[in-house]
Design a protein around this motif. Structure first.
Motif, PDB file in Angstrom:
ATOM      1  N   PRO A 186       0.840  -1.203   0.000  1.00 23.40           N
ATOM      2  CA  PRO A 186       0.000   0.000   0.000  1.00 23.40           C
ATOM      3  C   PRO A 186       0.874   1.253   0.000  1.00 23.40           C
ATOM      4  N   ASP A 187       0.315   2.357  -0.470  1.00 24.28           N
ATOM      5  CA  ASP A 187       1.029   3.632  -0.382  1.00 24.28           C
ATOM      6  C   ASP A 187       1.220   3.977   1.092  1.00 24.28           C
ATOM      7  N   PRO A 188       2.348   4.604   1.426  1.00 24.80           N
ATOM      8  CA  PRO A 188       2.551   4.982   2.833  1.00 24.80           C
ATOM      9  C   PRO A 188       1.454   5.949   3.296  1.00 24.80           C
ATOM     10  N   PRO A 189       1.085   5.866   4.570  1.00 21.79           N
ATOM     11  CA  PRO A 189       0.024   6.756   5.062  1.00 21.79           C
ATOM     12  C   PRO A 189       0.491   8.202   5.112  1.00 21.79           C
ATOM     13  N   LEU A 190      -0.440   9.104   4.833  1.00 21.25           N
ATOM     14  CA  LEU A 190      -0.176  10.527   4.984  1.00 21.25           C
ATOM     15  C   LEU A 190      -0.557  10.937   6.403  1.00 21.25           C
ATOM     16  N   PRO A 191       0.201  11.861   6.998  1.00 18.22           N
ATOM     17  CA  PRO A 191      -0.230  12.377   8.299  1.00 18.22           C
ATOM     18  C   PRO A 191      -1.616  13.005   8.163  1.00 18.22           C
ATOM     19  N   LEU A 192      -2.477  12.798   9.151  1.00 22.66           N
ATOM     20  CA  LEU A 192      -3.857  13.266   9.068  1.00 22.66           C
ATOM     21  C   LEU A 192      -3.952  14.773   8.867  1.00 22.66           C
ATOM     22  N   GLU A 252      -2.109  16.563   7.039  1.00 25.69           N
ATOM     23  CA  GLU A 252      -1.869  16.868   5.625  1.00 25.69           C
ATOM     24  C   GLU A 252      -3.083  16.540   4.758  1.00 25.69           C
ATOM     25  N   VAL A 253      -3.893  15.591   5.195  1.00 28.72           N
ATOM     26  CA  VAL A 253      -5.048  15.163   4.409  1.00 28.72           C
ATOM     27  C   VAL A 253      -6.193  16.156   4.551  1.00 28.72           C
ATOM     28  N   GLY A 254      -6.353  16.730   5.742  1.00 27.40           N
ATOM     29  CA  GLY A 254      -7.438  17.683   5.986  1.00 27.40           C
ATOM     30  C   GLY A 254      -8.798  17.024   5.890  1.00 27.40           C
ATOM     31  N   GLU A 255      -9.730  17.666   5.203  1.00 30.23           N
ATOM     32  CA  GLU A 255     -11.109  17.176   5.077  1.00 30.23           C
ATOM     33  C   GLU A 255     -11.285  16.197   3.922  1.00 30.23           C
ATOM     34  N   SER A 256     -10.250  15.988   3.120  1.00 34.92           N
ATOM     35  CA  SER A 256     -10.348  15.105   1.961  1.00 34.92           C
ATOM     36  C   SER A 256     -10.610  13.668   2.391  1.00 34.92           C
ATOM     37  N   GLU A 257     -11.455  12.976   1.635  1.00 35.55           N
ATOM     38  CA  GLU A 257     -11.718  11.558   1.889  1.00 35.55           C
ATOM     39  C   GLU A 257     -10.567  10.700   1.363  1.00 35.55           C
ATOM     40  N   ASP A 258      -9.909  11.148   0.307  1.00 39.57           N
ATOM     41  CA  ASP A 258      -8.831  10.369  -0.295  1.00 39.57           C
ATOM     42  C   ASP A 258      -7.554  10.504   0.520  1.00 39.57           C
ATOM     43  N   GLY A 259      -6.895   9.382   0.746  1.00 37.38           N
ATOM     44  CA  GLY A 259      -5.595   9.386   1.386  1.00 37.38           C
ATOM     45  C   GLY A 259      -5.613   9.350   2.899  1.00 37.38           C
ATOM     46  N   ARG A 260      -6.778   9.314   3.512  1.00 34.21           N
ATOM     47  CA  ARG A 260      -6.802   9.346   4.975  1.00 34.21           C
ATOM     48  C   ARG A 260      -6.836   7.968   5.605  1.00 34.21           C
ATOM     49  N   GLY A 261      -7.169   6.920   4.842  1.00 34.47           N
ATOM     50  CA  GLY A 261      -7.390   5.586   5.389  1.00 34.47           C
ATOM     51  C   GLY A 261      -6.249   5.056   6.226  1.00 34.47           C
ATOM     52  N   LEU A 262      -5.077   4.913   5.642  1.00 38.20           N
ATOM     53  CA  LEU A 262      -3.959   4.364   6.411  1.00 38.20           C
ATOM     54  C   LEU A 262      -3.437   5.353   7.434  1.00 38.20           C
ATOM     55  N   GLY A 263      -3.678   6.655   7.226  1.00 34.68           N
ATOM     56  CA  GLY A 263      -3.342   7.641   8.255  1.00 34.68           C
ATOM     57  C   GLY A 263      -4.164   7.416   9.509  1.00 34.68           C
ATOM     58  N   LEU A 264      -5.459   7.127   9.327  1.00 32.03           N
ATOM     59  CA  LEU A 264      -6.322   6.804  10.474  1.00 32.03           C
ATOM     60  C   LEU A 264      -5.885   5.505  11.133  1.00 32.03           C
ATOM     61  N   VAL A 265      -5.569   4.518  10.321  1.00 34.19           N
ATOM     62  CA  VAL A 265      -5.118   3.235  10.861  1.00 34.19           C
ATOM     63  C   VAL A 265      -3.849   3.441  11.680  1.00 34.19           C
ATOM     64  N   SER A 266      -2.910   4.190  11.129  1.00 32.97           N
ATOM     65  CA  SER A 266      -1.651   4.451  11.820  1.00 32.97           C
ATOM     66  C   SER A 266      -1.874   5.211  13.126  1.00 32.97           C
ATOM     67  N   ALA A 267      -2.835   6.136  13.126  1.00 30.56           N
ATOM     68  CA  ALA A 267      -3.098   6.945  14.315  1.00 30.56           C
ATOM     69  C   ALA A 267      -3.866   6.178  15.397  1.00 30.56           C
ATOM     70  N   CYS A 268      -4.708   5.229  15.016  1.00 26.42           N
ATOM     71  CA  CYS A 268      -5.610   4.579  15.973  1.00 26.42           C
ATOM     72  C   CYS A 268      -5.164   3.191  16.433  1.00 26.42           C
ATOM     73  N   ALA A 269      -4.337   2.520  15.674  1.00 30.33           N
ATOM     74  CA  ALA A 269      -3.918   1.157  16.015  1.00 30.33           C
ATOM     75  C   ALA A 269      -2.583   1.181  16.760  1.00 30.33           C
ATOM     76  N   GLN A 270      -2.341   0.141  17.559  1.00 33.15           N
ATOM     77  CA  GLN A 270      -1.058   0.041  18.244  1.00 33.15           C
ATOM     78  C   GLN A 270       0.071  -0.158  17.228  1.00 33.15           C
ATOM     79  N   GLU A 278      -3.345  -3.972  14.719  1.00 35.85           N
ATOM     80  CA  GLU A 278      -3.587  -4.644  15.985  1.00 35.85           C
ATOM     81  C   GLU A 278      -4.118  -3.659  17.014  1.00 35.85           C
ATOM     82  N   LEU A 279      -5.057  -4.154  17.823  1.00 38.10           N
ATOM     83  CA  LEU A 279      -5.600  -3.401  18.954  1.00 38.10           C
ATOM     84  C   LEU A 279      -5.410  -4.223  20.212  1.00 38.10           C
ATOM     85  N   ALA A 280      -4.897  -3.598  21.243  1.00 35.28           N
ATOM     86  CA  ALA A 280      -4.760  -4.297  22.519  1.00 35.28           C
ATOM     87  C   ALA A 280      -6.119  -4.326  23.198  1.00 35.28           C
TER      88      ALA A 280
END
Length: 134
Positions: free
Chosen positions: A84-90, A92-110, A130-132
């Protein structure tokens, strides 16, 4: 030692599959007494599955399991073996729907990652997180 389990939901390449996966994941976690993880897990699974459906042409799968260490592992399999493409910091994505998926995953998962996999007879990959369990 926590109870371990492993579920796989095979899905077609259809945007409606994201909702099916979210609701199935909610049911799995609720029935296993992990209601505290449901909201975050649903968000993560929706991002992983929507990427799998949006960026590939073949079938996909959602896999959810609980490890002996008590970690909840969520993975989306798709037919594209490329990373997958590397995640963008959230921010940098702003309100756009595109490109936020892996940024959210990176921010919310352990932790999150990806690995090649031919598990279902086709070449492809898992993107997972993964989630603890509290």
């Amino acid at each position: 030692m926590p109870e371990t389990w492993d579920y796989t939901l095979h899905i077609p390449n259809d945007p409606r599959a994201v909702t099916v996966c979210r609701r199935t994941l909610r049911l799995i976690l609720t029935l296993h007494g992990l209601i505290g993880l449901v909201d975050t897990a649903e968000l993560l699974a929706a991002e992983l599955v929507s990427n799998a459906v949006r960026h590939t042409k073949g079938p996909a799968a959602l896999r959810v399991r609980r490890t002996p260490e008590g970690v909840v592992w969520i993975g989306a399999w798709d037919t594209d073996p490329a990373p997958p493409d590397p995640p963008l910091p959230l921010e940098e994505v702003g309100e756009s729907e595109d490109g936020r998926g892996l940024g959210l995953v990176s921010a919310c998962a352990q932790v999150w990652g990806w690995q090649p996999s031919a598990r279902f007879g086709d070449r492809g990959k898992y993107v997972w997180c993964e989630l603890a369990a509290a």
